[in-house]
Design a protein around this motif. Sequence first.
Motif, mmCIF file in Angstrom:
data_model
loop_
_atom_site.group_PDB
_atom_site.id
_atom_site.type_symbol
_atom_site.label_atom_id
_atom_site.label_comp_id
_atom_site.label_asym_id
_atom_site.label_seq_id
_atom_site.Cartn_x
_atom_site.Cartn_y
_atom_site.Cartn_z
ATOM 1 N N PRO A 27 25.640 -19.538 5.441
ATOM 2 C CA PRO A 27 26.771 -20.474 5.568
ATOM 3 C C PRO A 27 27.614 -20.209 6.810
ATOM 4 N N THR A 28 27.820 -18.940 7.152
ATOM 5 C CA THR A 28 28.609 -18.632 8.345
ATOM 6 C C THR A 28 27.895 -19.072 9.617
ATOM 7 N N TYR A 56 25.944 -21.784 9.892
ATOM 8 C CA TYR A 56 26.188 -23.224 10.003
ATOM 9 C C TYR A 56 27.598 -23.486 10.528
ATOM 10 N N ALA A 57 28.547 -22.683 10.083
ATOM 11 C CA ALA A 57 29.920 -22.852 10.568
ATOM 12 C C ALA A 57 29.998 -22.626 12.072
ATOM 13 N N ARG A 58 29.303 -21.591 12.566
ATOM 14 C CA ARG A 58 29.304 -21.321 14.013
ATOM 15 C C ARG A 58 28.634 -22.448 14.787
ATOM 16 N N ALA A 74 30.949 -25.433 14.909
ATOM 17 C CA ALA A 74 32.074 -25.181 15.810
ATOM 18 C C ALA A 74 31.676 -25.268 17.272
ATOM 19 N N TRP A 98 32.471 -32.526 18.133
ATOM 20 C CA TRP A 98 32.598 -32.991 16.755
ATOM 21 C C TRP A 98 32.391 -34.491 16.582
#
Length: 399
Positions: free
Chosen positions: A353-354, A356-358, A361, A365
Amino acid sequence: MTPAVDADLVILGGGLAGLTLAARLARVRSGLRVVVLEPRTAYQDDRSWCFWRPEQHDLSHLVSRSWKTWTFSDAAGLTVRHRVPGLAYQYIRGSDFYASAQADIAESANVDLRLGVHAETVDAVPGGVRVETNAGPLLARQVVDTRPRAAESMLYQSFVGFELEREHPLPFELGEVTLMGSLDADAEGLSFVYALPLGRNRAIVEWTRFGTAPIERERLVGELDEVLTGLGLADARRVRTEGGVLAMGLGRQTASPIPGVVHAGNAGGALRAASGYGFLRIQRWAQLCTESLLAGQGAVGHPDEPRARRAFDRIFLQAVRAHPERTAEYFFALARGVAPAALVRFLSDGARPTDYARIIASLPWTPFLSQVAAPAAFSPAQTLPATRPTPTTETSVQR
């Protein structure tokens, strides 16, 4: 009376997926009668597969080269280098894989590779599945179909590559792969150079286009000629050629309408929708399928993608499709903004999950948010017109 079957399992297609499963069944001495039907009359050195793994693993004996560094560069020449301690980008030559698989199969009395034979029709019949071939009919209990299928795709990765050789050194660092070099994009989509240095005097150099329609090989070869001239490699001898078209984002594979038939290989879900990497996915599927067969539960196709990965890949591919002229920006943003280990995990189906967050970001967007609520671009059941090029499978020097 139910007729006697000719084989417990017939595998349609002796490419990467078909040979991997057949060789694995041969090595474990399953006792199953297996027949592999392959239209080719002989295997050639026409494929390469790459992946990230630690230096030592179960396929190490097939790896002919590995590199600790992989690079990305944009059209202006800005370069980003990635390394992950304990991991290497590794290369298996097609001829080595074919030879190893055929040797495993030759050691088994129950696994039969039949070259020059192709399936014409496949039908359910009492007692199993009837496969009509150009060499006569076969009755099987089950069929694993690894053949290409014509189906609409979100995007296509079209590529051609040469293995080059010359007397004086080539302009590549031996310890690093050009994973995506000279990234550029236009209205048709992304283009980039991919280079695997095999020695000081030998390398594979590939030209790839990533867009909404397949690109004809003649055009790709002409563009690769220009790339090689720009690299000072116009005089290099072309040892062999690789190329093909990978269908990206075929969608979820629906179950076969024929009882006893499952689909595998690139057309059955082996290719990662957002990247095209498929070699290790095929190895994992072959292991699952072998275990299921040994347990008496029958052959299985590729497992469904996890929901989060499937959703992310759909959004990414649709954003690329909606704004092809920005594709180079997207990929270079990933290279610059995502830690190498996280990016490798994403490309190798191990994203957290982290991670995908990176990734989210690092990307602009607006074009991606616009695709979050958008429906899937295509249904996997759609078929292509007969005049449209059928995506080929298992052909990439990248994957």
